[in-house]
Design a protein around this motif. Structure first.
Motif, PDB file in Angstrom:
ATOM      1  N   ILE A 178       0.836  -1.205   0.000  1.00  0.00           N
ATOM      2  CA  ILE A 178       0.000   0.000   0.000  1.00  0.00           C
ATOM      3  C   ILE A 178       0.869   1.253   0.000  1.00  0.00           C
ATOM      4  N   ALA A 179       2.081   1.136   0.546  1.00  0.00           N
ATOM      5  CA  ALA A 179       2.986   2.290   0.597  1.00  0.00           C
ATOM      6  C   ALA A 179       3.336   2.798  -0.787  1.00  0.00           C
ATOM      7  N   PHE A 180       3.209   1.967  -1.803  1.00  0.00           N
ATOM      8  CA  PHE A 180       3.568   2.347  -3.165  1.00  0.00           C
ATOM      9  C   PHE A 180       2.340   2.486  -4.062  1.00  0.00           C
ATOM     10  N   GLN A 181       1.167   2.658  -3.447  1.00  0.00           N
ATOM     11  CA  GLN A 181      -0.066   2.762  -4.199  1.00  0.00           C
ATOM     12  C   GLN A 181      -0.863   3.996  -3.781  1.00  0.00           C
ATOM     13  N   ARG A 220     -11.306  -0.456  -4.038  1.00  0.00           N
ATOM     14  CA  ARG A 220     -10.665  -1.212  -5.121  1.00  0.00           C
ATOM     15  C   ARG A 220      -9.770  -2.322  -4.586  1.00  0.00           C
ATOM     16  N   GLY A 221      -9.287  -2.142  -3.352  1.00  0.00           N
ATOM     17  CA  GLY A 221      -8.427  -3.165  -2.780  1.00  0.00           C
ATOM     18  C   GLY A 221      -6.974  -3.024  -3.194  1.00  0.00           C
ATOM     19  N   ILE A 222      -6.154  -3.930  -2.685  1.00  0.00           N
ATOM     20  CA  ILE A 222      -4.717  -3.869  -2.946  1.00  0.00           C
ATOM     21  C   ILE A 222      -4.397  -4.149  -4.410  1.00  0.00           C
ATOM     22  N   PHE A 223      -5.107  -5.087  -5.010  1.00  0.00           N
ATOM     23  CA  PHE A 223      -4.737  -5.543  -6.345  1.00  0.00           C
ATOM     24  C   PHE A 223      -5.179  -4.587  -7.453  1.00  0.00           C
ATOM     25  N   ASP A 224      -6.206  -3.780  -7.189  1.00  0.00           N
ATOM     26  CA  ASP A 224      -6.717  -2.899  -8.237  1.00  0.00           C
ATOM     27  C   ASP A 224      -6.360  -1.426  -8.027  1.00  0.00           C
ATOM     28  N   SER A 225      -5.758  -1.073  -6.899  1.00  0.00           N
ATOM     29  CA  SER A 225      -5.361   0.323  -6.670  1.00  0.00           C
ATOM     30  C   SER A 225      -4.184   0.694  -7.559  1.00  0.00           C
ATOM     31  N   GLU A 226      -4.124   1.968  -7.934  1.00  0.00           N
ATOM     32  CA  GLU A 226      -3.072   2.425  -8.849  1.00  0.00           C
ATOM     33  C   GLU A 226      -1.735   2.575  -8.123  1.00  0.00           C
ATOM     34  N   TRP A 227      -0.675   2.208  -8.840  1.00  0.00           N
ATOM     35  CA  TRP A 227       0.677   2.342  -8.284  1.00  0.00           C
ATOM     36  C   TRP A 227       1.184   3.767  -8.508  1.00  0.00           C
ATOM     37  N   ASN A 228       1.861   4.297  -7.470  1.00  0.00           N
ATOM     38  CA  ASN A 228       2.430   5.638  -7.614  1.00  0.00           C
ATOM     39  C   ASN A 228       3.892   5.707  -7.170  1.00  0.00           C
ATOM     40  N   GLY A 229       4.522   4.558  -7.001  1.00  0.00           N
ATOM     41  CA  GLY A 229       5.943   4.536  -6.665  1.00  0.00           C
ATOM     42  C   GLY A 229       6.228   5.147  -5.300  1.00  0.00           C
ATOM     43  N   LEU A 230       7.128   6.116  -5.292  1.00  0.00           N
ATOM     44  CA  LEU A 230       7.541   6.761  -4.036  1.00  0.00           C
ATOM     45  C   LEU A 230       6.827   8.083  -3.802  1.00  0.00           C
TER      46      LEU A 230
END
Length: 326
Positions: free
Chosen positions: A63-66, A72-82
């Motif tokens: 979750i720290a990188f999303q 949406r949950g962990i698998f469908d949330s968008e990634w945003n890196g750092l």
């Protein structure tokens, strides 16, 4: 039978006997399974709890990188890196929070190390066993109280309107002080109350260290003309040095743990400037403001730094106190 023949027979008999002894001493798989299976079954419940409550939640560190969205949950949330960590570091008070955590934790470690040593030395000088054990029990009791209870007690004692401390100050002609709402006093209150709660437990550790000192060293010091003070300086403290070094080095791993329970039960927005620490910040931004990704990023950053500090502390403990886990 010649000499060589007898020697060969003797050698063969000796080898057979050694083989029999080794086979008897070497446990079979069946015996090992029979005796060790109950032990492994005893460990199993604790192992399951660790896997479920300690290692299982580590999967949520992603979750720290999303840009986490609970719907949406962990698998469908968008990634945003750092981006979450960059956002935290860009906040105006982020470095102040890190500084508060470090200064409060270091003050607790230093004072929390000195006070138990002094108390242990004083208790060691008491010859009345009943009085010594009574004092030891009384100073040990606060360790068993939670910060919810102690927080309420401190709030009542330090109340600016009817707290006993301010009433005594008023009797002396001094105006009431809002201790828990003053940035000048809040850190001191945190350190003092934490030491008051925990120094009894740490005193027991140092009293145990005192029992390991060879009494003949004190007898030799007396023969050399050393008084009680010099015996403490040249015999007692050097004898306690290994456990003091061990305690101090292991405490290094707790530098980023300034005590969430204590701070949360005592602080208020008035003392955020000097009392807000990483753990309380994570609680507010994650639970209160529902910024789960940002809170997880801060928690992950803290865990990474704590891992490094713990590794360093165990290395120092092994280097200077010959302490090792395995």
């Amino acid at each position: 039978m010649g000499k060589k023949g007898r020697s060969a027979v003797l050698k063969k008999v000796t080898e057979d006997r050694i083989a029999i002894v080794e086979s008897a001493a070497k446990p079979s798989i069946k015996r090992v399974w029979k005796f060790q299976l109950p032990l492994h079954l005893m460990i199993l419940p604790g192992l399951i709890l660790i896997l479920v409550y300690s290692y299982g939640p580590m999967l949520g560190a992603v979750i720290a990188f999303q840009d986490f969205n609970p719907a949406r949950g962990i698998f469908d949330s968008e990634w945003n890196g750092l981006d979450n960590l960059r956002y935290v570091m860009a906040l105006p008070g982020s470095f102040q929070i890190i500084w508060n955590t470090l200064i409060i934790a270091v003050m607790k470690i230093v004072v929390g190390l000195i006070v138990p040593i002094v108390v242990a030395l004083l208790l060691n000088e008491i010859r009345k066993e009943l009085f010594k054990r009574t004092v030891q029990t009384l100073v040990y009791l606060p360790h068993f109280l939670s910060w919810i209870i102690l927080g309420g007690v401190l709030i009542d004692i330090l109340s600016p309107s009817n707290g006993i401390v301010n009433q005594m100050l008023n009797w002396l002609g001094i105006d009431s002080i809002y201790f828990l709402g003053s940035n000048d006093w809040f850190r001191s209150i945190l350190v003092t109350s934490d030491v008051w709660k925990e120094f009894g437990f740490n005193t027991i550790v140092f009293l145990a260290a005192l029992t390991s000192i060879n009494p003949s060293l004190y007898e030799a010091a007396v023969i050399d003309g050393a008084n009680r003070w010099k015996q403490t300086i040249y015999v007692t403290l050097p004898g306690m040095a290994p456990i003091i070094i061990l305690t101090a080095t292991l405490a290094l791993g707790q530098v980023l743990n300034a005590g969430f329970d204590q701070v949360y039960n005592l602080y208020s927005p008035q003392v955020y400037e000097t009392g807000d620490i990483i753990d309380t910040f994570v609680y507010r931004i994650g639970i209160v403001d529902a910024q789960y990704g940002v809170a997880t990023a801060v928690g992950l950053f803290k865990s990474a730094v704590s891992l490094i500090l713990l590794s360093v502390s165990y290395f120092l403990a092994y280097r200077f106190a010959n302490y090792r886990i395995f």
